[in-house]
Design a protein around this motif. Structure first.
Motif, PDB file in Angstrom:
ATOM      1  N   UNK A 122      79.604  46.838 121.507  1.00  0.00           N
ATOM      2  CA  UNK A 122      78.379  47.036 120.733  1.00  0.00           C
ATOM      3  C   UNK A 122      78.200  48.503 120.356  1.00  0.00           C
ATOM      4  N   UNK A 123      78.576  49.406 121.247  1.00  0.00           N
ATOM      5  CA  UNK A 123      78.411  50.833 120.980  1.00  0.00           C
ATOM      6  C   UNK A 123      79.355  51.315 119.888  1.00  0.00           C
ATOM      7  N   UNK A 124      80.600  50.854 119.905  1.00  0.00           N
ATOM      8  CA  UNK A 124      81.588  51.331 118.934  1.00  0.00           C
ATOM      9  C   UNK A 124      81.671  50.457 117.692  1.00  0.00           C
ATOM     10  N   UNK A 125      81.250  49.187 117.817  1.00  0.00           N
ATOM     11  CA  UNK A 125      81.421  48.258 116.711  1.00  0.00           C
ATOM     12  C   UNK A 125      80.274  48.234 115.721  1.00  0.00           C
ATOM     13  N   UNK A 126      79.057  48.546 116.193  1.00  0.00           N
ATOM     14  CA  UNK A 126      77.900  48.529 115.294  1.00  0.00           C
ATOM     15  C   UNK A 126      77.560  49.970 114.943  1.00  0.00           C
ATOM     16  N   UNK A 127      77.846  50.365 113.714  1.00  0.00           N
ATOM     17  CA  UNK A 127      77.706  51.752 113.308  1.00  0.00           C
ATOM     18  C   UNK A 127      76.414  52.003 112.552  1.00  0.00           C
ATOM     19  N   UNK A 128      75.718  50.972 112.125  1.00  0.00           N
ATOM     20  CA  UNK A 128      74.491  51.158 111.372  1.00  0.00           C
ATOM     21  C   UNK A 128      73.821  49.845 111.104  1.00  0.00           C
ATOM     22  N   UNK A 129      72.815  49.878 110.242  1.00  0.00           N
ATOM     23  CA  UNK A 129      72.089  48.674 109.884  1.00  0.00           C
ATOM     24  C   UNK A 129      70.745  48.578 110.567  1.00  0.00           C
ATOM     25  N   UNK A 130      69.961  47.613 110.123  1.00  0.00           N
ATOM     26  CA  UNK A 130      68.630  47.398 110.701  1.00  0.00           C
ATOM     27  C   UNK A 130      68.410  45.902 110.864  1.00  0.00           C
ATOM     28  N   UNK A 131      67.530  45.550 111.780  1.00  0.00           N
ATOM     29  CA  UNK A 131      67.237  44.133 112.049  1.00  0.00           C
ATOM     30  C   UNK A 131      65.732  43.947 112.224  1.00  0.00           C
ATOM     31  N   UNK A 132      65.293  42.741 111.926  1.00  0.00           N
ATOM     32  CA  UNK A 132      63.888  42.379 112.163  1.00  0.00           C
ATOM     33  C   UNK A 132      63.856  40.949 112.683  1.00  0.00           C
ATOM     34  N   UNK A 133      62.815  40.659 113.462  1.00  0.00           N
ATOM     35  CA  UNK A 133      62.638  39.324 114.052  1.00  0.00           C
ATOM     36  C   UNK A 133      63.927  38.856 114.737  1.00  0.00           C
ATOM     37  N   UNK A 134      64.388  39.681 115.668  1.00  0.00           N
ATOM     38  CA  UNK A 134      65.601  39.401 116.401  1.00  0.00           C
ATOM     39  C   UNK A 134      65.258  39.023 117.826  1.00  0.00           C
ATOM     40  N   UNK A 135      65.895  37.970 118.337  1.00  0.00           N
ATOM     41  CA  UNK A 135      65.634  37.517 119.711  1.00  0.00           C
ATOM     42  C   UNK A 135      66.830  37.827 120.594  1.00  0.00           C
ATOM     43  N   UNK A 136      66.536  38.251 121.847  1.00  0.00           N
ATOM     44  CA  UNK A 136      67.553  38.509 122.847  1.00  0.00           C
ATOM     45  C   UNK A 136      67.189  37.749 124.099  1.00  0.00           C
ATOM     46  N   UNK A 137      68.118  36.883 124.575  1.00  0.00           N
ATOM     47  CA  UNK A 137      67.871  36.131 125.810  1.00  0.00           C
ATOM     48  C   UNK A 137      69.058  36.258 126.729  1.00  0.00           C
ATOM     49  N   UNK A 166      69.684  42.567 144.721  1.00  0.00           N
ATOM     50  CA  UNK A 166      70.787  41.953 145.440  1.00  0.00           C
ATOM     51  C   UNK A 166      71.321  42.928 146.480  1.00  0.00           C
ATOM     52  N   UNK A 167      72.027  42.397 147.450  1.00  0.00           N
ATOM     53  CA  UNK A 167      72.561  43.241 148.521  1.00  0.00           C
ATOM     54  C   UNK A 167      73.506  44.302 147.967  1.00  0.00           C
ATOM     55  N   UNK A 168      74.260  43.947 146.918  1.00  0.00           N
ATOM     56  CA  UNK A 168      75.196  44.881 146.291  1.00  0.00           C
ATOM     57  C   UNK A 168      74.998  44.867 144.782  1.00  0.00           C
ATOM     58  N   UNK A 169      75.215  46.003 144.167  1.00  0.00           N
ATOM     59  CA  UNK A 169      75.149  46.059 142.714  1.00  0.00           C
ATOM     60  C   UNK A 169      73.748  46.318 142.204  1.00  0.00           C
ATOM     61  N   UNK A 170      73.586  46.320 140.870  1.00  0.00           N
ATOM     62  CA  UNK A 170      72.310  46.684 140.254  1.00  0.00           C
ATOM     63  C   UNK A 170      71.246  45.603 140.336  1.00  0.00           C
ATOM     64  N   UNK A 171      71.558  44.425 140.846  1.00  0.00           N
ATOM     65  CA  UNK A 171      70.587  43.344 140.902  1.00  0.00           C
ATOM     66  C   UNK A 171      70.793  42.345 139.786  1.00  0.00           C
ATOM     67  N   UNK A 172      69.956  41.343 139.763  1.00  0.00           N
ATOM     68  CA  UNK A 172      70.058  40.257 138.785  1.00  0.00           C
ATOM     69  C   UNK A 172      68.843  40.301 137.873  1.00  0.00           C
ATOM     70  N   UNK A 173      69.082  40.266 136.579  1.00  0.00           N
ATOM     71  CA  UNK A 173      67.993  40.372 135.617  1.00  0.00           C
ATOM     72  C   UNK A 173      68.005  39.169 134.678  1.00  0.00           C
ATOM     73  N   UNK A 174      66.824  38.692 134.338  1.00  0.00           N
ATOM     74  CA  UNK A 174      66.642  37.623 133.356  1.00  0.00           C
ATOM     75  C   UNK A 174      65.627  38.147 132.353  1.00  0.00           C
ATOM     76  N   UNK A 175      66.086  38.508 131.154  1.00  0.00           N
ATOM     77  CA  UNK A 175      65.249  39.203 130.186  1.00  0.00           C
ATOM     78  C   UNK A 175      65.224  38.451 128.868  1.00  0.00           C
ATOM     79  N   UNK A 176      64.034  38.297 128.318  1.00  0.00           N
ATOM     80  CA  UNK A 176      63.847  37.716 126.985  1.00  0.00           C
ATOM     81  C   UNK A 176      63.117  38.762 126.148  1.00  0.00           C
TER      82      UNK A 176
END
Length: 301
Positions: free
Chosen positions: A286-301, A249-259
């Motif tokens: 997310x940085x301060x609120x999630x202090x531990x744990x593990x995940x599997x088969x997790x989707x991010x869109x 984009x003309x300004x800023x970090x750009x536009x991302x669409x990530x799955x």
């Protein structure tokens, strides 16, 4: 200069001026200084053909089966290399390079002995290339720091380089590339690699134990488009796969669409992989609120 061995030399003249030179060399214990302000190059061996030719507003240079080794341990394998460069007041500089192999590490160690222009030395410092290229063809038009057009085709091994658009630096990446300023594709395969993406992530350096991906790019009227085909990755924080796109984009970090899909993930590392396009409030939570744990088969869109 000094040394011993065999030398055959051909010289071409036109209008009482030297226009071309070709030399077949097989020399040992060579010591030479290519310019008064450069250090002396101490070679154990120099073997192959070197040629240079004047062009209208430029020059051409070539090596065939050129091998060398220095007393301090730097060596070049048999290298076929062609360089052509021309410029004038009426048009932008243009050039081309073809090579069967290029070892950036060795060339970088030899650069201080070579009569390079200050511009080229600055570019070598800026991009700091490492690794090896093979079957290279490269053409360009324009100043090297502001190219008008370019095209490239090559295979590469353990490549490292700085300053590739949104990629601040990469290391230990192998694969192949074919494309131009208008578009193209690259196949990547890395082990113990890193990628720096300051335009995408708040923690820009991503260290990867293993990585494989296909990336395509296309230049359009509304800016650069980058398409990430299926990528697989693994490191101490996570393992999984991702695909998506990024648009400048003309300004800023750009536009991302990530799955992305994580087959393994550490909860306290999630914030590192959230793009800048996501608001800082969310990323800080997310940085301060999630202090531990593990995940599997997790989707991010």
């Amino acid at each position: 200069p000094q040394g011993s061995g065999a030398l055959r030399l051909w010289l071409n003249f036109a209008q009482a001026q030297l226009t071309a030179i070709t030399a077949d060399v097989r020399l040992v214990d060579v010591r030479l200084q290519l310019r008064p302000n450069l250090p002396e190059l101490d070679l154990l061996r120099l073997d192959g053909r070197l040629a240079a030719k004047r062009l209208e507003n430029g020059f051409a240079a070539e090596t065939k089966h050129l091998m060398l080794s220095t007393r301090d341990g730097t060596s070049l394998p048999a290298t076929d290399f062609k360089l052509r460069w021309q410029t004038s007041a009426q048009r932008a500089p243009q050039g081309s390079i073809a090579a069967n192999t290029l070892d950036f590490g060795a060339l970088g160690r030899l650069a201080s002995y070579l009569p390079l222009t200050e511009t080229l030395r600055a570019q070598l410092t800026r991009y700091a290339p490492q690794g090896k290229l093979s079957d290279l063809t490269l053409d360009w038009q324009g100043n090297i720091d502001k190219l008008k057009t370019w095209s490239i085709k090559s295979r590469f091994e353990k490549l490292g380089v700085n300053g590739l658009g949104p990629i601040a630096s990469i290391s230990n990446i192998s694969g192949q590339i074919e494309g131009s300023d208008q578009g193209g594709s690259v196949r990547l395969d890395g082990k113990n690699s890193h990628v720096d993406l300051p335009a995408v992530f708040a923690e820009p350096r991503i260290v990867l134990d293993s990585f494989a991906a296909g990336v395509g790019w296309k230049s359009a009227a509304d800016g650069l488009h980058v398409n990430l085909q299926k990528a697989t990755f693994a490191n101490q924080d996570a393992a999984g796969e991702a695909s998506g796109s990024w648009h400048a984009l003309a300004n800023g970090p750009g536009e991302i669409d990530l799955v992305a899909r994580l087959t393994r993930g550490n909860g306290n590392a999630v914030w590192r992989y959230i793009p800048l396009a996501v608001g800082q409030i969310t990323r800080d939570w997310l940085r301060t609120g999630i202090l531990g744990g593990a995940a599997s088969e997790t989707a991010l869109t």
